[in-house]
Design an enzyme around this catalytic site. Structure first.
Site, short mmCIF file in Angstrom:
data_model
loop_
_atom_site.label_atom_id
_atom_site.label_comp_id
_atom_site.label_asym_id
_atom_site.label_seq_id
_atom_site.Cartn_x
_atom_site.Cartn_y
_atom_site.Cartn_z
N CYS A 38 99.61 62.77 -63.88
CA CYS A 38 98.27 62.15 -63.89
C CYS A 38 97.56 62.13 -62.55
O CYS A 38 96.53 62.77 -62.36
CB CYS A 38 98.35 60.73 -64.43
SG CYS A 38 99.39 60.57 -65.89
N LYS A 86 89.67 55.86 -67.63
CA LYS A 86 90.78 56.16 -66.72
C LYS A 86 90.32 57.09 -65.59
O LYS A 86 89.83 58.19 -65.84
CB LYS A 86 91.93 56.82 -67.50
CG LYS A 86 93.16 57.06 -66.66
CD LYS A 86 94.32 57.56 -67.51
CE LYS A 86 95.53 57.85 -66.63
NZ LYS A 86 96.72 58.24 -67.40
N HIS A 209 118.28 75.97 -66.64
CA HIS A 209 118.03 76.00 -65.20
C HIS A 209 118.38 74.61 -64.66
O HIS A 209 118.06 73.59 -65.30
CB HIS A 209 116.55 76.33 -64.95
CG HIS A 209 116.21 76.54 -63.51
ND1 HIS A 209 115.98 75.50 -62.65
CD2 HIS A 209 116.08 77.68 -62.78
CE1 HIS A 209 115.70 75.99 -61.45
NE2 HIS A 209 115.75 77.32 -61.50
N ASP A 271 94.16 66.27 -67.70
CA ASP A 271 94.91 66.33 -66.44
C ASP A 271 96.23 67.10 -66.58
O ASP A 271 96.74 67.66 -65.63
CB ASP A 271 95.15 64.92 -65.87
CG ASP A 271 95.75 63.95 -66.87
OD1 ASP A 271 95.93 64.32 -68.05
OD2 ASP A 271 96.04 62.80 -66.48
N HIS A 272 96.79 67.10 -67.78
CA HIS A 272 98.03 67.85 -68.04
C HIS A 272 98.23 67.91 -69.54
O HIS A 272 97.50 67.25 -70.29
CB HIS A 272 99.24 67.18 -67.36
CG HIS A 272 99.38 65.73 -67.73
ND1 HIS A 272 99.83 65.30 -68.96
CD2 HIS A 272 99.10 64.60 -67.03
CE1 HIS A 272 99.82 63.98 -69.01
NE2 HIS A 272 99.37 63.53 -67.85
#
Length: 485
Positions: A38, A86, A209, A271-272
């Site tokens: 965020c 937000k 990984h 944002d993502h």
């Protein structure tokens, strides 16, 4: 998740407002966040600068208060500016737990930082407003358009920031202690096409990984999950996206009702994304597509309709784009490039005194749930991901054309490609040096915090989100921290 805005992702859930924007405007097929979490992501969007330049290392460390954003500049140039909802791009927010988890990621221990992801259905079949806070914020924005913006003689800029489709934090006590909950109502779940939900393939834990394993473990995703659980998490997430889409629809309707839609540019982004159990993870904090690939749609005067743009772009491009729209001179030191030439199909050279837009985008991550700084370079068919100093952790290379699900790391197979992408990355950022300064920052912040608590620090730590693991072997974890310091 940006892939929901175009085929085939858009087959899984009905998003009428997104579809309206696609018909009336342009969708970017390859838009990325500059940091998949965020606060650092929003810091990049509001500053137009890469994360390593603003040193927005984690959800606690963003831009300095008072930082001049594109909105500040537009206001200075006569725009009526209004923000709702937000923001989350300045330093100092989020819980103590969130900070300590980010600072101690260099410590050699594994602690579950999240509750196991779960789903929850609200009881009311016809419940439309599930995320009440976001709806109230949307109402404020709608009222502002209808009562204020409609009367302005000068142009306006309105920002609306929503929490959805972020999973809900759950109670810190009881059976589902700390779980992150994908919450929706039957109303929104009916918008999801269960048949179209793609079930992610997982590598075995031993083949993962090492950084992915750490992420999966700290996110509490290394246990057993049934197919039904995974499908439900994904379905409930898509239902939350449908509710978000309805809020976008309210804004578009308000602009339409006031006669402002034809002369207003509307931009929708995030944002993502959300992994929703891809790669045995939920949340973000990862360079995999589900987490780093964001939606970006633009419509309005001068924007071509039904256009799909394949160029790679990222959130730092928002800053110069906003100034370009407002015809305000764009500072030369920005990491981003204006999107207007792409939206207007102009030749790049015409558009920017800095020359053409680069053929790559950069994303980086320095926060919690990942035990190393991560850097991602996306260009053409390739996604190159490297860690820490570039040598102590193996890199990853994915061919997104041949392997859109990012299941085959081909770094060993294509050493020449790895070498050339790493060279480009190092020309943009001295990433071993940045990783080292983040490690130093983490240690110093932890020491300051520890000293502020005196002898009591271990009992404070024991009450963070990871307390159930910590209390099983308190001495072992205290020793691991001492060794690190």
């Amino acid at each position: 998740d940006g892939r929901l805005t175009f085929f085939p992702g858009n087959q899984t859930v009905d998003l009428p407002s997104i579809n309206f924007m696609k018909r009336q405007g342009t969708v970017f097929l390859n838009a990325y966040t500059n940091s998949p979490i965020c606060c650092p992501s929003r810091a990049a969007m509001w500053s137009g600068l890469f994360t390593h330049l603003t040193e927005s290392w984690n959800n606690f460390k963003g831009l300095d208060p008072g930082y001049v954003t594109w909105m500040d500049l537009m206001e200075k140039h006569g725009y009526h500016a209004q923000k709702f909802g937000k923001l989350d791009f300045t330093s100092g927010h989020h819980s103590v737990s969130n900070r300590v988890e980010a600072w101690t990621r260099d410590v050699n221990f594994l602690l579950r930082q999240e509750g196991r992801p779960m789903v929850k259905l609200t009881r009311h079949r016809k419940q439309f407003r599930v995320m009440e806070t976001d709806w109230r914020t949307t109402d404020k924005a709608v009222n502002w358009i209808k009562e204020e913006a409609v009367n302005f003689t000068q142009p306006f800029i309105l920002y609306l920031g929503l929490n959805l489709p972020h999973p809900y934090p759950s109670p810190y006590a009881g059976e589902n202690f700390g779980s992150s909950t994908f919450l929706t109502s039957p109303y929104w779940l009916e918008k999801v096409n269960y048949e179209a939900i793609k079930m992610p393939k997982w590598s075995s834990l031993s083949e993962m990984h090492p950084v992915d394993y750490y992420s999966s473990y700290t996110k509490n995703c290394t246990g057993e999950f049934t197919k039904e659980e995974v499908r439900n998490i994904r379905a409930f997430y898509y239902a939350m996206c449908a509710e978000t889409d309805a809020m976008l629809g309210e804004i578009i309707s308000a602009l339409q009702d006031t006669g402002l839609l034809g002369k207003t540019i509307v931009i929708f982004t995030a944002d993502h994304g959300e992994l929703a159990m891809e790669h045995r993870q939920f949340y973000k904090m990862s360079m995999y597509e589900g987490s780093s690939h964001v939606p970006l749609l633009v419509m309005g005067p001068g924007v071509r309709q039904q256009q799909q743009i394949p160029n790679v772009v990222s959130l730092v491009d928002i800053y110069p784009t906003m100034l370009d729209i407002a015809r305000i001179p764009v500072p030369q030191n920005l990491s981003g490039y204006s999107l207007l030439p792409l939206l207007h199909e102009k030749a790049e050279s015409e558009a920017s005194p800095r020359g053409p837009r680069p053929s790559w985008v950069l994303s980086e991550f320095h926060g919690c749930n990942v035990n190393s700084s991560v850097y991602m370079l996306r260009t053409g068919r390739w996604k190159y991901i490297t860690y820490s100093d570039g040598s102590s952790v193996l890199p990853q290379l994915f061919d997104l054309t041949a392997d859109p699900d990012e299941l085959a790391n081909v770094a060993v197979k294509f050493p020449v490609t790895v070498h050339s992408l790493d060279k480009i990355l190092r020309s943009i950022v001295n990433y071993p040096k940045v990783s080292s300064s983040v490690q130093e920052y983490n240690k110093q912040q932890f020491i300051n915090w520890k000293q502020s608590l005196g002898h009591n620090y271990s009992s404070v730590i024991a009450n963070l989100r990871w307390h159930q693991d910590w209390l099983k072997d308190r001495r072992k974890y205290e020793n691991a921290i001492d060794k690190w310091l």
